[in-house]
Design a protein around this motif. Structure first.
Motif, PDB file in Angstrom:
ATOM      1  N   TRP A   1       0.840  -1.203   0.000  1.00 61.32           N
ATOM      2  CA  TRP A   1       0.000   0.000   0.000  1.00 61.32           C
ATOM      3  C   TRP A   1       0.873   1.250   0.000  1.00 61.32           C
ATOM      4  O   TRP A   1       0.641   2.168  -0.776  1.00 61.32           O
ATOM      5  CB  TRP A   1      -0.919   0.010   1.220  1.00 61.32           C
TER       6      TRP A   1
ATOM      7  N   GLU B   1       0.874   3.955  -2.997  1.00 57.98           N
ATOM      8  CA  GLU B   1       0.512   5.356  -2.753  1.00 57.98           C
ATOM      9  C   GLU B   1       1.626   6.292  -3.212  1.00 57.98           C
ATOM     10  O   GLU B   1       1.364   7.357  -3.759  1.00 57.98           O
ATOM     11  CB  GLU B   1       0.200   5.576  -1.273  1.00 57.98           C
TER      12      GLU B   1
ATOM     13  N   ARG C   1       1.457   6.207  -7.174  1.00 59.20           N
ATOM     14  CA  ARG C   1       0.135   6.269  -7.812  1.00 59.20           C
ATOM     15  C   ARG C   1       0.114   7.240  -8.986  1.00 59.20           C
ATOM     16  O   ARG C   1      -0.441   6.930 -10.035  1.00 59.20           O
ATOM     17  CB  ARG C   1      -0.914   6.664  -6.779  1.00 59.20           C
TER      18      ARG C   1
ATOM     19  N   LEU D   1      -7.885   2.383 -11.816  1.00 61.14           N
ATOM     20  CA  LEU D   1      -6.993   2.675 -10.693  1.00 61.14           C
ATOM     21  C   LEU D   1      -7.784   3.011  -9.440  1.00 61.14           C
ATOM     22  O   LEU D   1      -7.445   2.573  -8.344  1.00 61.14           O
ATOM     23  CB  LEU D   1      -6.043   3.821 -11.041  1.00 61.14           C
ATOM     24  N   ASP D   2      -8.847   3.787  -9.600  1.00 63.45           N
ATOM     25  CA  ASP D   2      -9.679   4.131  -8.450  1.00 63.45           C
ATOM     26  C   ASP D   2     -10.345   2.889  -7.871  1.00 63.45           C
ATOM     27  O   ASP D   2     -10.433   2.738  -6.654  1.00 63.45           O
ATOM     28  CB  ASP D   2     -10.746   5.162  -8.830  1.00 63.45           C
TER      29      ASP D   2
ATOM     30  N   HIS E   1      -7.733   0.982  -5.981  1.00 68.47           N
ATOM     31  CA  HIS E   1      -7.415   1.761  -4.780  1.00 68.47           C
ATOM     32  C   HIS E   1      -8.498   1.571  -3.725  1.00 68.47           C
ATOM     33  O   HIS E   1      -8.201   1.318  -2.546  1.00 68.47           O
ATOM     34  CB  HIS E   1      -7.277   3.239  -5.158  1.00 68.47           C
ATOM     35  N   ASN E   2      -9.756   1.655  -4.138  1.00 66.07           N
ATOM     36  CA  ASN E   2     -10.859   1.533  -3.192  1.00 66.07           C
ATOM     37  C   ASN E   2     -10.972   0.119  -2.624  1.00 66.07           C
ATOM     38  O   ASN E   2     -11.220  -0.055  -1.437  1.00 66.07           O
ATOM     39  CB  ASN E   2     -12.172   1.945  -3.858  1.00 66.07           C
TER      40      ASN E   2
ATOM     41  N   THR F   1      -8.554  -1.994  -2.286  1.00 66.53           N
ATOM     42  CA  THR F   1      -7.420  -2.174  -1.377  1.00 66.53           C
ATOM     43  C   THR F   1      -7.655  -1.448  -0.062  1.00 66.53           C
ATOM     44  O   THR F   1      -7.402  -1.994   1.012  1.00 66.53           O
ATOM     45  CB  THR F   1      -6.124  -1.697  -2.045  1.00 66.53           C
TER      46      THR F   1
ATOM     47  N   SER G   1     -11.750   8.812  -2.724  1.00 68.51           N
ATOM     48  CA  SER G   1     -11.712   8.471  -4.138  1.00 68.51           C
ATOM     49  C   SER G   1     -12.906   7.658  -4.619  1.00 68.51           C
ATOM     50  O   SER G   1     -12.981   7.318  -5.798  1.00 68.51           O
ATOM     51  CB  SER G   1     -10.418   7.730  -4.475  1.00 68.51           C
TER      52      SER G   1
END
Length: 85
Positions: free
Chosen positions: A32, A36, A39, A52-53, A56-57, A59, A79
């Motif tokens: 993570w 980050e 990213r 990607l969002d 990300h969400n 995760t 996000s």
């Protein structure tokens, strides 16, 4: 996506093998942090922002379930395209 899978694996493994769960937990948190930090580099390299969002969400949600840390809830909320209170 690796961080999400590692976080889920840590939660499942925790029921059977604390040492293995700890290994996956630490790996998920390191992944993570790396993601980050990098990213912005992924944007514009053939990845769609929506994909990607979504990763990300997913995760952030898995890490929140694993750790209970508010920073992952905040990352998700910042996000997500979901609306609500």
């Amino acid at each position: 996506l690796y961080a999400a899978v590692a976080a889920r694996t840590a939660r499942v493994a925790g029921k059977y093998d604390a040492s293995l769960a700890s290994t996956y937990r630490e790996s998920a948190l390191r992944a993570w942090t790396w993601a980050e930090q990098h990213r912005a580099e992924s944007s514009g390299k053939g990845y769609q922002a929506t994909s990607l969002d979504d990763v990300h969400n997913t995760t952030a949600a898995e890490l929140l379930a694993l750790t209970g840390e508010a920073r992952f809830d905040l990352a998700f909320q910042q996000s997500t395209k979901l609306q609500g209170e």
